[in-house]
Design an enzyme around this catalytic site. Sequence first.
Site, PDB file in Angstrom:
ATOM      1  N   GLY A  89       2.527   2.486  10.762  1.00 36.22           N
ATOM      2  CA  GLY A  89       3.426   3.623  10.549  1.00 36.22           C
ATOM      3  C   GLY A  89       4.153   4.058  11.805  1.00 36.22           C
ATOM      4  N   HIS A 132      -9.548   1.072   5.495  1.00 39.71           N
ATOM      5  CA  HIS A 132      -8.241   1.293   6.129  1.00 39.71           C
ATOM      6  C   HIS A 132      -8.433   2.264   7.301  1.00 39.71           C
ATOM      7  CE1 HIS A 132      -4.067   2.438   6.691  1.00 39.71           C
ATOM      8  NE2 HIS A 132      -3.742   1.366   6.000  1.00 39.71           N
ATOM      9  N   GLU A 176      -5.134  -4.965  10.784  1.00 44.01           N
ATOM     10  CA  GLU A 176      -4.205  -3.848  10.926  1.00 44.01           C
ATOM     11  C   GLU A 176      -4.468  -3.138  12.248  1.00 44.01           C
ATOM     12  OE1 GLU A 176      -2.418  -2.714   6.760  1.00 44.01           O
ATOM     13  OE2 GLU A 176      -3.666  -1.162   7.627  1.00 44.01           O
ATOM     14  N   SER A 195       3.627  -1.964  10.254  1.00 48.78           N
ATOM     15  CA  SER A 195       5.087  -1.996  10.439  1.00 48.78           C
ATOM     16  C   SER A 195       5.719  -3.333  10.042  1.00 48.78           C
ATOM     17  CB  SER A 195       5.460  -1.605  11.879  1.00 48.78           C
ATOM     18  OG  SER A 195       5.017  -0.295  12.157  1.00 48.78           O
ATOM     19  N   GLY A 250       2.952  -1.133   4.287  1.00 46.66           N
ATOM     20  CA  GLY A 250       2.928   0.294   3.970  1.00 46.66           C
ATOM     21  C   GLY A 250       4.313   0.797   3.624  1.00 46.66           C
ATOM     22  N   GLY A 251       4.949   1.470   4.572  1.00 48.16           N
ATOM     23  CA  GLY A 251       6.231   2.136   4.338  1.00 48.16           C
ATOM     24  C   GLY A 251       7.278   1.267   3.647  1.00 48.16           C
ATOM     25  N   GLU A 304      -6.873   4.705   8.087  1.00 48.97           N
ATOM     26  CA  GLU A 304      -6.677   6.094   7.658  1.00 48.97           C
ATOM     27  C   GLU A 304      -7.915   6.622   6.934  1.00 48.97           C
ATOM     28  OE1 GLU A 304      -2.929   5.532   5.664  1.00 48.97           O
ATOM     29  OE2 GLU A 304      -1.966   5.185   7.587  1.00 48.97           O
ATOM     30  N   ASN A 325       0.855  -1.189   0.000  1.00 46.10           N
ATOM     31  CA  ASN A 325       0.000   0.000   0.000  1.00 46.10           C
ATOM     32  C   ASN A 325       0.891   1.238   0.000  1.00 46.10           C
ATOM     33  OD1 ASN A 325      -1.824   2.038   0.478  1.00 46.10           O
ATOM     34  ND2 ASN A 325      -2.403   1.354   2.533  1.00 46.10           N
ATOM     35  N   TRP A 326       0.956   1.886  -1.148  1.00 46.56           N
ATOM     36  CA  TRP A 326       1.835   3.057  -1.274  1.00 46.56           C
ATOM     37  C   TRP A 326       1.253   4.312  -0.627  1.00 46.56           C
ATOM     38  CZ3 TRP A 326       3.874   2.767  -7.068  1.00 46.56           C
ATOM     39  CH2 TRP A 326       4.808   1.721  -7.149  1.00 46.56           C
ATOM     40  N   LYS A 327       0.013   4.261  -0.234  1.00 46.59           N
ATOM     41  CA  LYS A 327      -0.641   5.434   0.375  1.00 46.59           C
ATOM     42  C   LYS A 327      -0.424   6.657  -0.547  1.00 46.59           C
ATOM     43  CE  LYS A 327      -0.229   3.181   4.804  1.00 46.59           C
ATOM     44  NZ  LYS A 327      -0.101   3.277   6.254  1.00 46.59           N
TER      45      LYS A 327
HETATM   46  P1  13P Z   1       3.124   0.532   7.667  1.00 49.62           P
HETATM   47  O1  13P Z   1       3.645  -0.756   7.100  1.00 49.62           O
HETATM   48  O2  13P Z   1       3.818   1.748   7.167  1.00 49.62           O
HETATM   49  O3  13P Z   1       3.022   0.469   9.175  1.00 49.62           O
HETATM   50  O4  13P Z   1       1.609   0.676   7.143  1.00 49.62           O
HETATM   51  C1  13P Z   1       0.757  -0.405   7.249  1.00 49.62           C
HETATM   52  C2  13P Z   1      -0.473  -0.104   6.504  1.00 49.62           C
HETATM   53  O5  13P Z   1      -1.247   0.747   6.893  1.00 49.62           O
HETATM   54  C3  13P Z   1      -0.726  -0.845   5.264  1.00 49.62           C
HETATM   55  O6  13P Z   1      -2.000  -0.607   4.781  1.00 49.62           O
END
Ligand code: 13P
Length: 248
Positions: A179, A91, A173, A211, A232-233, A93, A7-9
């Site tokens: 994050g 999500h 999640e 993470s 994510g990251g 977010e 997930n590149w957000k």
């Molecule tokens: P991180 O891997 O950056 O913690 O993000 C997880 C995430 O929200 C994937 O959708």
Amino acid sequence: MKLIAGNWKMNLTPEEGLAFLSALGNVSRQDVTVALFPSFVSLAPLREAAGARNIRLGAQDVFWKPSGAFTGSVSAPMLAAVGVEYCIVGHSETRGRFGKLEIEASQLPYFSETNETCRLKMEALLANGITPILCVGETLAERESGATEATIAKQLKEGLAGIDTSKVVVAYEPVWAIGTGNTCASDEAGRVCRFIRSEVPQVKAVLYGGSVKASNAAELFAQDGIDGGLVGGASLVPDEFARIIESA
Ligand code: 13P
């Protein structure tokens, strides 16, 4: 079959996304499905390069109506038209739980997803042949008050009401692990993923997200009940993401 989803957000322009794919090289494996979730504007530009590497395309959100006066929104038929096969729903977010920004859900009219809007989005996605990845998970306050299972059970029950769960992927999640660098301990992540499976036994896969890094991926993916990761990251760094795929 494991599923590794990146997930590149709100990161990487189309050009940067293409450079990422070049740097990633050939990560295609028989026993692992790899999917990337760039921003809407990068979906069409990345379609060919992703396809050539056997990487599936996913979207980060969708609106549930097929078309109409919904400024700023993108529909499931539009996503299907550019080759999208997966879509994230609910999500933390987009549910309006932007922990880092401390914004109340009520102040986020565009993104404050509820279990009911998640359900509507999943109906629209399934009608267009797109696999939803429904995110569930507890906040730190919910975990500390012993409400982890109750929170997740409610998200699953309300979000998946009337939905053919055999066509849905669920991602656990924990909001406090996203994050933050605070990965959920692998045995605890496995335990909650098995709880999710017991609540919705038919789902295609249960992923862990929060993470995930190359250094902890193998341990997480070895857990009974964890069918892959929503990353994510670490999915923004080609080497790191390639090593996560290898760990699967
Ligand atoms: P991180 O891997 O950056 O913690 O993000 C997880 C995430 O929200 C994937 O959708």
